[in-house]
Scaffold this motif. Structure first.
Motif, short mmCIF file in Angstrom:
data_model
loop_
_atom_site.label_atom_id
_atom_site.label_comp_id
_atom_site.label_asym_id
_atom_site.label_seq_id
_atom_site.Cartn_x
_atom_site.Cartn_y
_atom_site.Cartn_z
N LEU A 65 0.82 -1.22 0.00
CA LEU A 65 0.00 0.00 0.00
C LEU A 65 0.85 1.26 0.00
CD1 LEU A 65 -2.75 1.36 0.09
CD2 LEU A 65 -2.74 1.08 2.58
N LEU A 66 1.85 1.32 0.87
CA LEU A 66 2.68 2.52 0.96
C LEU A 66 3.45 2.75 -0.34
CD1 LEU A 66 3.81 4.90 2.49
CD2 LEU A 66 5.49 3.37 3.55
N LEU A 67 4.05 1.71 -0.86
CA LEU A 67 4.81 1.83 -2.11
C LEU A 67 3.90 2.27 -3.26
CD1 LEU A 67 7.48 1.44 -3.64
CD2 LEU A 67 6.82 -0.95 -4.00
N ASP A 68 2.71 1.69 -3.34
CA ASP A 68 1.78 2.05 -4.40
C ASP A 68 1.32 3.50 -4.25
OD1 ASP A 68 1.93 -0.41 -5.60
OD2 ASP A 68 0.14 -1.22 -4.59
N PHE A 69 1.10 3.93 -3.01
CA PHE A 69 0.70 5.32 -2.78
C PHE A 69 1.78 6.27 -3.29
CE2 PHE A 69 0.74 9.19 -0.23
CZ PHE A 69 -0.57 9.61 -0.33
N LEU A 70 3.01 6.01 -2.94
CA LEU A 70 4.11 6.88 -3.35
C LEU A 70 4.30 6.84 -4.87
CD1 LEU A 70 6.68 6.07 -0.53
CD2 LEU A 70 5.27 8.13 -0.76
N ARG A 71 4.07 5.68 -5.46
CA ARG A 71 4.25 5.55 -6.91
C ARG A 71 3.16 6.28 -7.69
NH1 ARG A 71 3.98 0.24 -7.41
NH2 ARG A 71 6.23 -0.08 -7.36
N HIS A 72 1.92 6.13 -7.26
CA HIS A 72 0.80 6.64 -8.04
C HIS A 72 0.32 8.02 -7.63
CE1 HIS A 72 0.35 2.89 -10.16
NE2 HIS A 72 0.26 2.23 -9.02
N VAL A 73 0.63 8.43 -6.39
CA VAL A 73 0.10 9.70 -5.90
C VAL A 73 1.22 10.69 -5.63
CG1 VAL A 73 -1.26 10.84 -4.10
CG2 VAL A 73 -1.97 8.61 -4.98
N GLY A 74 2.11 10.35 -4.69
CA GLY A 74 3.14 11.32 -4.31
C GLY A 74 2.51 12.47 -3.55
N LEU A 75 3.31 13.49 -3.25
CA LEU A 75 2.80 14.61 -2.46
C LEU A 75 2.26 15.74 -3.33
CD1 LEU A 75 5.42 14.85 0.41
CD2 LEU A 75 3.22 13.68 0.36
N GLY A 76 2.74 15.87 -4.53
CA GLY A 76 2.29 16.98 -5.35
C GLY A 76 1.95 16.56 -6.77
N SER A 77 1.57 15.32 -6.94
CA SER A 77 1.31 14.78 -8.27
C SER A 77 0.03 15.35 -8.87
CB SER A 77 1.20 13.26 -8.21
OG SER A 77 0.80 12.74 -9.45
N ARG A 78 0.06 15.58 -10.17
CA ARG A 78 -1.16 15.98 -10.89
C ARG A 78 -1.69 14.82 -11.74
NH1 ARG A 78 -2.34 21.29 -10.76
NH2 ARG A 78 -3.71 21.06 -12.56
N ARG A 79 -1.24 13.59 -11.43
CA ARG A 79 -1.72 12.44 -12.17
C ARG A 79 -3.22 12.28 -11.99
NH1 ARG A 79 2.89 8.11 -10.33
NH2 ARG A 79 4.64 9.10 -11.39
N GLY A 80 -3.87 11.91 -13.06
CA GLY A 80 -5.32 11.67 -13.00
C GLY A 80 -6.11 12.89 -13.39
N LEU A 81 -5.48 14.07 -13.45
CA LEU A 81 -6.20 15.29 -13.81
C LEU A 81 -5.92 15.60 -15.26
CD1 LEU A 81 -8.02 17.50 -12.70
CD2 LEU A 81 -5.98 18.86 -12.25
#
Length: 332
Positions: free
Chosen positions: A314-330
């Motif tokens: 879960l933690l690794l996936d969170f960091l990979r797909h989200v990060g702290l300032g990611s604009r992925r998905g938008l």
């Protein structure tokens, strides 16, 4: 289920129920059987099953079950692609309007649900009596009657931290922001309800539009309820309307035995929700709050020397797909 319309003029349907199927034909047929049972749905109800490009014969099996059982006012719409929950429901809403006409209400219903007697009738009756209610959700439960979480507060920086930390003092301190509040045994206003069984007024759809197709799965109903709230519509939890929900049977993501690894689209949908509705700075702070809460929980697990019960990686996936300032998905 009969052909009788609500006003006796044959000009308007009472309710359109939309069920999105993806390789769960048996569950969908069981759901349809529950809707066809006496005293479950109001007169003037049509049901549209949207098959999201299953490719396993699901559409044919569902269409055959409808014909063989003589279920009137039901139809199966076979799509060529799996565009996700929002996409499938939107195509179903459009198809229902084209084939049956514009209804008073639209009900989104998961294929892994079984409607108890009177459940949908009660939900429609509640909407009739609350003209400013744009959305309402049933009480979801396990087959043995145990209640499930199905009415929630909107995601925020506070409850992202509290929900991951899972620590008594933190929960008590942030109780007013908890995602899952204590619900009374009577209809109550709430921020958002589960899309597993969510009714919406057609006037609301005309006001704010359909679900956002960019959400593949998860957070689409949260986003829709927030749009409705910002437009002045209220959302309600109706516990007298009881629907069985076989949790995770339709997606395989949520399980009560061994947690499954969360797919990339869960993180992408979460990121899209925060970026779209609150902007990059808020999304970054929400991500930081989630991360801090998650680390607090992991520290507690180490100290107590027990199993975490968390989804794998879960933690690794969170960091990979989200990060702290990611604009992925938008996307535009």
């Amino acid at each position: 289920m009969t052909n009788q319309r609500n006003d006796g003029t044959n000009n308007r349907w009472r309710l359109a129920i939309i069920i999105v199927n993806y390789r769960t034909a048996d569950l969908t047929v069981d759901c349809l059987a529950s809707l066809a049972a006496p005293a479950t749905v109001p007169d003037g109800t049509c049901v549209i099953v949207v098959d999201g490009g299953s490719g396993d014969g699901s559409a044919q099996r569902i269409a055959s079950a409808i014909d063989e059982n003589g279920w009137t006012n039901m139809a199966c719409l076979a799509l060529q692609e799996n565009g996700g929950f929002a996409y499938g429901n939107n195509r179903g809403i459009e198809y229902a309007a084209e084939r049956f006409g514009d209804p008073d209400y639209v009900l989104l219903l998961n294929p892994d649900t079984v409607a108890r007697p009177m459940s949908i009738i009660m939900l429609v009756g509640f909407m009739d009596n609350e003209p400013r209610a744009g959305i309402a959700g049933s009480s979801l439960e396990h087959p043995d009657g145990r209640k499930q979480a199905c009415a929630f507060r909107f995601p925020s920086i506070s409850n992202e931290f509290e929900g991951e930390a899972k620590l008594g003092p933190i929960t008590r301190l942030l109780d007013r922001w908890r995602v899952v509040p204590e619900m009374p045994q009577k209809p109550s206003r709430i921020d958002w309800v589960s899309g597993a069984c969510m009714i919406m007024r057609s006037d609301l759809l005309h006001d704010v539009g359909l679900l956002d197709d960019r959400f593949f799965l998860y957070f689409e109903e949260t986003d829709f309820c927030l749009r409705a709230a910002r437009a002045g519509w209220s959302c309600w939890h109706v516990p007298q309307s009881r629907v069985v929900h076989l949790v995770g049977q339709a997606t395989g993501v949520t399980r009560y035995t061994r947690p499954a690894r969360r797919p990339p689209y869960w993180f992408q949908s979460r990121n899209l929700y925060f970026l779209k509705n609150h902007g990059l700075l808020y999304a970054s702070l929400a991500n930081l709050a989630w991360l801090c809460g998650h680390l607090v929980f992991r520290l507690r697990v180490v100290i107590e020397r027990r199993q975490s019960g968390l989804p794998p990686h879960l933690l690794l996936d969170f960091l990979r797909h989200v990060g702290l300032g990611s604009r992925r998905g938008l996307s535009p």
